[in-house]
Each structure stands twice: as C-alpha cells, then as structure tokens.
Design a protein around this motif. Structure first.
Motif, mmCIF file in Angstrom:
data_model
loop_
_atom_site.group_PDB
_atom_site.id
_atom_site.type_symbol
_atom_site.label_atom_id
_atom_site.label_comp_id
_atom_site.label_asym_id
_atom_site.label_seq_id
_atom_site.Cartn_x
_atom_site.Cartn_y
_atom_site.Cartn_z
ATOM 1 N N PHE A 210 -2.299 6.411 -4.451
ATOM 2 C CA PHE A 210 -3.634 6.829 -4.870
ATOM 3 C C PHE A 210 -3.604 8.238 -5.460
ATOM 4 C CE2 PHE A 210 -7.683 8.938 -3.805
ATOM 5 C CZ PHE A 210 -8.555 8.141 -4.532
ATOM 6 N N LEU A 211 -2.906 9.160 -4.799
ATOM 7 C CA LEU A 211 -2.865 10.542 -5.264
ATOM 8 C C LEU A 211 -2.006 10.701 -6.512
ATOM 9 C CD1 LEU A 211 -2.586 12.378 -1.834
ATOM 10 C CD2 LEU A 211 -4.605 12.141 -3.273
ATOM 11 N N GLU A 212 -1.041 9.815 -6.694
ATOM 12 C CA GLU A 212 -0.214 9.870 -7.901
ATOM 13 C C GLU A 212 -0.938 9.311 -9.116
ATOM 14 O OE1 GLU A 212 3.253 7.706 -6.901
ATOM 15 O OE2 GLU A 212 4.159 9.316 -5.704
ATOM 16 N N GLY A 213 -2.081 8.659 -8.887
ATOM 17 C CA GLY A 213 -2.801 8.054 -9.988
ATOM 18 C C GLY A 213 -2.259 6.690 -10.392
ATOM 19 N N ARG A 214 -1.403 6.092 -9.587
ATOM 20 C CA ARG A 214 -0.852 4.754 -9.877
ATOM 21 C C ARG A 214 -1.833 3.694 -9.349
ATOM 22 N NH1 ARG A 214 5.003 5.696 -7.312
ATOM 23 N NH2 ARG A 214 5.251 3.473 -7.739
ATOM 24 N N HIS A 215 -3.004 3.686 -9.948
ATOM 25 C CA HIS A 215 -4.099 2.866 -9.434
ATOM 26 C C HIS A 215 -3.869 1.379 -9.664
ATOM 27 C CE1 HIS A 215 -6.854 6.631 -9.860
ATOM 28 N NE2 HIS A 215 -6.081 6.692 -8.802
ATOM 29 N N ASP A 216 -3.236 1.015 -10.783
ATOM 30 C CA ASP A 216 -2.980 -0.409 -11.028
ATOM 31 C C ASP A 216 -2.068 -0.986 -9.963
ATOM 32 O OD1 ASP A 216 -4.567 -0.351 -13.273
ATOM 33 O OD2 ASP A 216 -2.913 0.114 -14.631
ATOM 34 N N GLU A 217 -1.001 -0.275 -9.648
ATOM 35 C CA GLU A 217 -0.062 -0.747 -8.624
ATOM 36 C C GLU A 217 -0.732 -0.801 -7.260
ATOM 37 O OE1 GLU A 217 4.312 0.548 -6.772
ATOM 38 O OE2 GLU A 217 3.505 1.562 -8.568
ATOM 39 N N LEU A 218 -1.524 0.222 -6.949
ATOM 40 C CA LEU A 218 -2.203 0.253 -5.651
ATOM 41 C C LEU A 218 -3.231 -0.866 -5.553
ATOM 42 C CD1 LEU A 218 -2.845 1.564 -2.953
ATOM 43 C CD2 LEU A 218 -4.321 3.189 -4.143
ATOM 44 N N THR A 219 -3.966 -1.122 -6.634
ATOM 45 C CA THR A 219 -4.979 -2.186 -6.610
ATOM 46 C C THR A 219 -4.336 -3.547 -6.353
ATOM 47 O OG1 THR A 219 -6.404 -0.950 -8.126
ATOM 48 C CG2 THR A 219 -6.760 -3.331 -7.964
ATOM 49 N N GLY A 220 -3.183 -3.798 -6.986
ATOM 50 C CA GLY A 220 -2.487 -5.064 -6.762
ATOM 51 C C GLY A 220 -2.068 -5.230 -5.308
ATOM 52 N N GLU A 221 -1.536 -4.176 -4.719
ATOM 53 C CA GLU A 221 -1.103 -4.261 -3.327
ATOM 54 C C GLU A 221 -2.288 -4.471 -2.390
ATOM 55 O OE1 GLU A 221 1.360 -1.177 -1.948
ATOM 56 O OE2 GLU A 221 2.947 -1.480 -3.450
ATOM 57 N N LEU A 222 -3.389 -3.763 -2.635
ATOM 58 C CA LEU A 222 -4.555 -3.894 -1.756
ATOM 59 C C LEU A 222 -5.170 -5.286 -1.859
ATOM 60 C CD1 LEU A 222 -6.308 -0.420 -2.247
ATOM 61 C CD2 LEU A 222 -4.985 -1.197 -0.276
ATOM 62 N N GLU A 223 -5.219 -5.838 -3.057
ATOM 63 C CA GLU A 223 -5.752 -7.195 -3.201
ATOM 64 C C GLU A 223 -4.879 -8.199 -2.467
ATOM 65 O OE1 GLU A 223 -6.020 -7.762 -7.383
ATOM 66 O OE2 GLU A 223 -7.997 -6.794 -7.570
ATOM 67 N N ARG A 224 -3.572 -8.023 -2.564
ATOM 68 C CA ARG A 224 -2.672 -8.949 -1.865
ATOM 69 C C ARG A 224 -2.862 -8.845 -0.355
ATOM 70 N NH1 ARG A 224 1.866 -7.797 0.464
ATOM 71 N NH2 ARG A 224 2.049 -5.799 -0.623
ATOM 72 N N ARG A 225 -2.956 -7.616 0.172
ATOM 73 C CA ARG A 225 -3.128 -7.446 1.611
ATOM 74 C C ARG A 225 -4.480 -7.993 2.070
ATOM 75 N NH1 ARG A 225 -1.474 -1.078 1.628
ATOM 76 N NH2 ARG A 225 0.680 -1.307 0.865
ATOM 77 N N MET A 226 -5.510 -7.827 1.278
ATOM 78 C CA MET A 226 -6.833 -8.310 1.649
ATOM 79 C C MET A 226 -6.832 -9.825 1.751
ATOM 80 S SD MET A 226 -10.500 -7.662 -0.268
ATOM 81 C CE MET A 226 -9.952 -8.568 -1.732
ATOM 82 N N LYS A 227 -6.204 -10.520 0.792
ATOM 83 C CA LYS A 227 -6.154 -11.983 0.815
ATOM 84 C C LYS A 227 -5.338 -12.478 1.994
ATOM 85 C CE LYS A 227 -6.774 -12.412 -4.183
ATOM 86 N NZ LYS A 227 -6.146 -12.793 -5.479
ATOM 87 N N GLU A 228 -4.214 -11.783 2.275
ATOM 88 C CA GLU A 228 -3.401 -12.205 3.422
ATOM 89 C C GLU A 228 -4.178 -12.045 4.725
ATOM 90 O OE1 GLU A 228 0.142 -9.930 3.336
ATOM 91 O OE2 GLU A 228 1.043 -11.008 1.634
ATOM 92 N N ALA A 229 -4.909 -10.962 4.861
ATOM 93 C CA ALA A 229 -5.700 -10.750 6.075
ATOM 94 C C ALA A 229 -6.812 -11.785 6.193
ATOM 95 C CB ALA A 229 -6.289 -9.343 6.071
ATOM 96 N N ALA A 230 -7.410 -12.140 5.068
ATOM 97 C CA ALA A 230 -8.482 -13.145 5.102
ATOM 98 C C ALA A 230 -7.924 -14.499 5.508
ATOM 99 C CB ALA A 230 -9.158 -13.226 3.741
ATOM 100 N N ARG A 231 -6.748 -14.849 4.965
ATOM 101 C CA ARG A 231 -6.157 -16.144 5.334
ATOM 102 C C ARG A 231 -5.801 -16.178 6.813
ATOM 103 N NH1 ARG A 231 -3.610 -15.912 0.086
ATOM 104 N NH2 ARG A 231 -1.842 -14.820 1.038
ATOM 105 N N SER A 232 -5.435 -15.015 7.367
ATOM 106 C CA SER A 232 -5.101 -14.965 8.798
ATOM 107 C C SER A 232 -6.327 -14.765 9.668
ATOM 108 C CB SER A 232 -4.116 -13.809 9.050
ATOM 109 O OG SER A 232 -2.953 -13.958 8.279
ATOM 110 N N MET A 233 -7.517 -14.828 9.040
ATOM 111 C CA MET A 233 -8.795 -14.635 9.736
ATOM 112 C C MET A 233 -8.920 -13.268 10.397
ATOM 113 S SD MET A 233 -9.544 -18.378 11.399
ATOM 114 C CE MET A 233 -9.551 -19.868 10.389
ATOM 115 N N GLU A 234 -8.215 -12.258 9.855
ATOM 116 C CA GLU A 234 -8.372 -10.883 10.322
ATOM 117 C C GLU A 234 -9.394 -10.204 9.404
ATOM 118 O OE1 GLU A 234 -4.579 -8.981 10.473
ATOM 119 O OE2 GLU A 234 -3.667 -10.547 11.706
ATOM 120 N N PHE A 235 -10.626 -10.555 9.627
ATOM 121 C CA PHE A 235 -11.662 -10.153 8.691
ATOM 122 C C PHE A 235 -11.965 -8.653 8.746
ATOM 123 C CE2 PHE A 235 -12.668 -14.662 9.706
ATOM 124 C CZ PHE A 235 -12.326 -15.184 8.468
#
Length: 678
Positions: A210-235
């Motif tokens: 986030f601080l490096e300004g690599r927002h595209d890479e960070l957004t991809g990782e956060l979306e992946r983690r969010m979907k994995e947590a949702a599939r595991s019902m860790e809402f």
C-alpha cells in the motif's frame, strides 16, 4: 591623508585572480571564488575550468547572469579543484556548497517538514511509525511526505484498516493486559496473546504494498483473500479484507492519473520573479501523482540552469531526506542544468540504476511539466500574498501607534508572582507576527518586591535594556571600525571588557508592557535612565469599556498621551499586540511555576555550604531524613560513606549536635578543656 596613502583600487586587488586565469587547466572540476575576507562567495562546476572561469571576467561577454557584475567587483581570490569526470565535479560541488554555504549559491529551503514512515520487518512484531531522519538500520522507509499532516493521515489510515501494533517495544514488553486498540479491534494484541505470525506477516506485506503505491498488486491479493474467507464462511475476516479494499480504492481515487507509463517520475516546475523563485516538485509513481512539495528560494541571482542544478544536487544529495530507493527513473525539467551528464551519472550511481534528465518537447510529459510550473506559480503567489498580508498588518499597526518604522521585531514583558514570592519576569519576542522563541528571556527578580509589580518590572526591564544598549554600542563600534578600515585609517583597538559582546540582545522595533499608564511609566523610566530615548514603548491593558462594566476591551497607551487607544476585537492592529501579551503571560506563569516547583522540592540539606551532591545524597540515603541528620552524633555522621571531618565541620556550622542549643558552636569542648589562648 594623501592620495598615496589610500587603500589600493579594486583593479589592483583583482590582479592575483587575473594572473591565475592563464594557468587554469582544460579539465573538469570545481572552482571557488573568495571575497576580501577570505569567505567563499560562489562555488561552481565546469566541463572545462579554463573556459568556464575565464568567461566571468570577459568584458562584453554573453554571460547574462544577474550576479556577474557584483561578483567581478568583490572577488579577490580564486581556487580550483580538478576532477577526472563531470560526475565527480557534480558530487564535489554539492559537498563544497554544504561546507562553505556561499552567498551566491542557491540555499534550498523547504516550506514543510520531511517525515517518513518506518517499518522494521526484522522485528518479531513490526509496527509502522513516523520518523524525522531515516538511518541505515535495515528497516524499510516510505516517504518523505511533504508535511507532517500527510504522513500522520497515512499512518492513521493504515492503523485503521490493517491490524499492526502501535505501542513501542518498551510498552509491549511491560504490558500485562490488552490496550484500547485491541478493544476496538485495531490490534491483535501480540503483547499478551498468542497470535498467528504468518497472518501478521501477511498484514505487514499488505501495508508495504500500500505504501509503495503498488495498488494493483495489493487489490488482487485482497480480492483473493476475501473470496477465500467467504468460501470458508469466515465472514468477519472477509469483511476486514473488504474494508481494506475500499481503503485502497479511496486512496487511488484521490490521486490524479497523469500518465499511463509504468515509470517513476519527478517533475520539476520553476517560477521566478527577479531574485525570488519557487520550485515545485511533483512525484509521479506508476502514472499517478503521489505527492507534491514546494521550495522557496530567495536572493537568487543565478540563471535557471544553475538554480535547477543546485536544486538537484541539494535535494537528491541528502540521504536523510531523500533515501536512495525513492530516486525516480526520470526527472522532467524545463531546462537542462549545467553538467547534466555528470548529474545524471551521479544520480544513477546513487540509485543503482540509470536516471534520465529529460526536457520534454511534446506529448504527455509536456503537460506534466506545465502542471508543475502552474503549481510553482500558485505556491509563489500564495506565499507572496501571505507575506504582503503581514506587511499590511504591520503597516496598520505602525500608523495606529505612530511608530518610526514597521515593527517587524516586537517584544513584550510580563511579571508573575505567587503571593509576593517566586517573582519572575518574562520577555517574549515576535518576528513578523510569529513567536521567535530563540529570543525569549526570563528573569528571576532579585529585589525584595513584596508583591510590588512596578518595582519588579523596573528591575527586569533595566536588565534587559542594559544588555540591549551594550549590543547596540558594540554594533556601532564595529561599523565605525569597518568604515575606518575601508578609508585606510589605522584605528586603535578598543579596550576589551573581557566579555563577549551581547549581540543577541538587539533592541526591538516595538516594546510592549502588559499594563496601563502605570506600567508604561515604569518602562519609560527604565529606558530613559539608560539613555534609550528613541525606543518605542507602549502599554497594552484590558479595561472596562464603560463605567458600569459592560465588557472588557483592549486599550493601547502611548507615551505622553493621557487616554488609551481603543482596539476592537478582530482589528489587525490588535492581532500582534494581543499575541505578544498572551504569550508573555503564558511564559511568565510557566517560569514561575517551574521556579515554585523547584523550591518546593528543594531539601534543607542543600542550604548547607561545603557539601557536594554526592555527600548530600549519601547522608540522606544512609541516615534517612533531615530529622535523622539533626539527631545524629558526630560519629554517626562520619560513618556515612564519603563524609570527612571537613564535611562534619560544615554541617555543625548550620546544624547543632544533639543536646546543643541552636546558635551554639556545634559540639565544641567545654571551656575547662580549652587551651588558654592568652
């Protein structure tokens, strides 16, 4: 005095410089010009020292720089340093400017403080913190930010959405229960609980992206983690990632997209009016404006090429302010600086990769450069407007108080005491309306005033004015000595007083006392008793506006005028006077409270002369109290570590031994045991 005895003409004095011109090498290097006092007045670099330096002294030459005519008149000596390459000349020039601080070189002054964010990834539980000066300690630094507000706003955003600890290492080691940050779910409390280190490291990596300004890479990782947590019902975890995504998107929307090039750029805009210039630096990272910072340059008699060259050398040459990892791929400039190839090579060596200096001619980069210049012009005019506003307020104050000049330097005095004790006086200073704390002064009143504010004020002002008079006389003597030296008169050395001239006690343009006609009369007496009849002094008092006491108003009392001048709230005239009065009151109370605290915490043992700190501490530590010291015998006192018979004698002069009445000569032997002195 005859004409033959006069000082040599300037042409004769510059002969040594002209004689050196023919011997200069045709090689790159740096040159230094010195004045008659031996001080360096200009440092420059050149691809060819001979052609460059000779150009300063060619009549009718094409060199149109503003300071050249002045330089020709005052230069008295010349020194050159040969280097092997232009890059070495650029590096050496930067070091020489920092060392000598020449008069005609650019002095880089930023209008904002540099702050960086630091995260030590080698720590067991890394945390993000603000620092002023990065150091080579292996930690990662992000910035510098153009202002403290910007840095702390970013820190707050990170602490809100990424769960990193905020406490210091010392607090973490001593903590036994979670703090408030754990309660509001902004910290997992690694100080108390066992938490997953991999999950914490994942948060640290996200913060770095986030601080490096690599927002595209960070957004991809956060979306992946969010979907994995949702599939595991860790809402709850998925909601955290969702909020982090929103924070990233919000940060991206606040940045202006200026280019689609995947390179880091610094865009330098320059705007100037005469000898005053403004440099605007726009930082573009991955095609987005990441930060802006402006620099004010005053008294600049250099062409644009040299201004930009000195700016690059000073800004990127300070590793504390600009770490190596934030030097960009390219720097866009309106004109190339002198020795551009050497500067580019030097920056590339610092960065470890190539750094290009570019003067764009067409395309998006021209628009970037135009935007930087617009920002520089806007910053210039805003600062000029603020300066003009201060001048207008000072001029209004000058007219209202009938002062001989603009009161750029204002001082104010106030007296504070507690029931007639701990009496102190404070003098605060304002420079162009802003507190000038290096000229704050405090005085402990020596006279027994018994609560008499007039007597205390006279003593304080007499001491302050006496030092101001000494400083004034010292400066006048220096001016006379310089004039006589220029005229060729051999002046006699003034008698030395053995004390350093108090040149830091210059008298102000306006002196304000907190009070009405009475306090003003005391201040005028203190000044006139020392012969300071021209010092402008006024009194500022808060009084009732009407006889029935409707409300309090400020009135200014002038010498020789019975009635005070009413200053309404909000008037520009009252602004500076009220600020000085309030600051003097605050400072006086602070000093008085500090003095009272020291007195209350003072031990009676400190009033015994002849005892050092170590002996006093040993007596209290081993005997326990002053009561025990009074009850102790000579043998018990001498048994204390470090106490000698000399110390015992000093104690007995103040504290009588056991069974001896106060005022007796300690444990002196009875009369029958004394030797007859007859």
């Amino acid at each position: 005095m005859s004409d033959d005895a006069r000082a040599p003409e300037p042409e004769t004095e510059t002969d040594p410089v002209l004689a050196k011109l023919d011997t200069l090498p045709v090689k790159p290097g740096c040159y230094l010009f010195y004045d008659k006092t031996g001080a360096a007045i200009y440092v420059g670099k050149a691809k060819s020292l001979r052609s460059r330096v000779r150009s300063y002294f060619q009549e009718g030459g094409s060199d149109s720089r503003y300071f050249i005519p002045i330089l020709r008149k005052i230069v008295r000596d010349l020194e050159t340093v040969v280097t092997s390459t232009e890059k070495e000349a650029a590096v050496l020039e930067n070091e020489l400017i920092k060392k000598h601080k020449p008069r005609f070189n650019v002095k880089l002054r930023d209008d904002k403080d540099f702050l960086c964010l630091r995260i030590d990834t080698k720590s067991a539980w890394p945390r993000l913190e603000t620092v002023r000066r990065p150091s080579p300690d292996g930690a990662r630094y992000f910035g510098p930010f153009h202002s403290a507000t910007s840095a702390r706003r970013t820190l707050h955003l990170v602490n809100k959405h990424w769960k990193l600890r905020t406490c210091t290492d010392l607090d973490m080691a001593s903590r036994r229960r979670p703090c408030l940050q754990f309660q509001i779910k902004r910290c997992p409390a690694p100080c108390v609980y066992e938490i997953d280190r991999d999950e914490y490291a994942e948060q640290v990596r996200s913060v770095s992206l986030f601080l490096e300004g690599r927002h595209d890479e960070l957004t991809g990782e956060l979306e992946r983690r969010m979907k994995e947590a949702a599939r595991s019902m860790e809402f709850e975890r998925a909601a955290i990632y969702r909020d982090q995504l929103k924070a990233v998107e919000s940060a991206r929307e606040s940045q202006r997209v200026v280019s689609v090039k995947d390179v880091d750029q610094d865009v330098v805009g320059l705007y100037r009016e005469g000898s005053i210039a403004e440099v605007e630096l726009i930082k573009v990272r991955s095609g987005r404006v990441a930060d802006t910072v402006s620099f004010s340059l005053r008294g600049v008699e250099l062409p644009d090429e040299e201004i930009l060259g000195n700016f690059l050398a000073q800004y990127y040459g300070d590793e504390a302010e600009v770490p190596v990892d934030v030097i960009p791929d390219e720097i866009l400039l309106p004109v190339l600086p002198d020795g551009a190839e050497g500067v580019s090579e030097w920056l590339g060596d610092r960065r470890g990769r190539k750094v290009a200096l570019v003067v764009p001619q067409r395309g998006p980069r021209v628009e970037l450069l135009a935007m930087a210049r617009e920002n520089a012009e806007h910053a210039f005019k805003e600062k000029q407007r603020a300066s003009d506003d201060i001048e207008a307020r000072l001029d209004d104050l000058r007219e209202r108080l009938r002062l001989p000049s603009l009161p750029h330097h204002i001082e104010c005095c106030d007296i504070s005491h507690l029931g007639g004790g701990d009496t102190v006086g404070s003098i605060v200073a304002l420079k162009d309306g802003q507190p000038d704390r290096k000229h704050y002064r405090s005085f402990r009143v020596r006279t027994k005033t018994e609560g008499d504010d007039y007597l205390a004020m006279y003593e304080v002002l007499a001491r302050r004015f006496r030092r101001g008079k000494t400083a004034k006389e010292a400066k006048e003597a220096e001016v006379i000595a310089e004039e006589e030296a220029e005229a060729g008169v051999e002046a006699e050395a003034p008698p030395s007083s053995g004390k350093k001239a108090e040149t830091d006690w210059d008298l102000p343009d306006l002196f304000v006392v907190d009070g009405g006609r009475g306090q003003l009369g005391v201040a005028l007496s203190a000044a006139r008793d020392l012969g300071l009849h021209d010092l402008p002094i006024v009194g500022l008092a808060k009084e009732r506006e009407s006889v029935i006491g409707e409300k309090m108003v400020d009135r200014v009392y002038l010498p020789g005028q019975k009635n005070g001048i009413l200053l309404r709230p909000g008037s520009s005239s009252l602004f500076f006077l009220a600020r000085a009065r309030d600051e003097a009151h605050r400072f006086a109370n602070h000093i008085r409270e500090k003095l009272g605290k020291a007195r209350r915490l003072r031990s009676e043992i400190e009033d015994i002369p002849g005892l050092g700190d170590a002996v006093r501490k040993a007596l209290l530590r081993e005997l326990g109290s002053m009561a025990a010291l009074r009850a102790a015998t000579d043998a018990q006192i001498l048994a204390v570590t470090g106490v000698t018979k000399r110390h015992l004698t000093a104690i007995r002069k103040v504290i009588a031994g056991p069974g001896v009445e106060a005022g007796a000569e300690g444990n002196a032997p009875p009369p029958e045991e004394r030797k007859d002195e007859a």
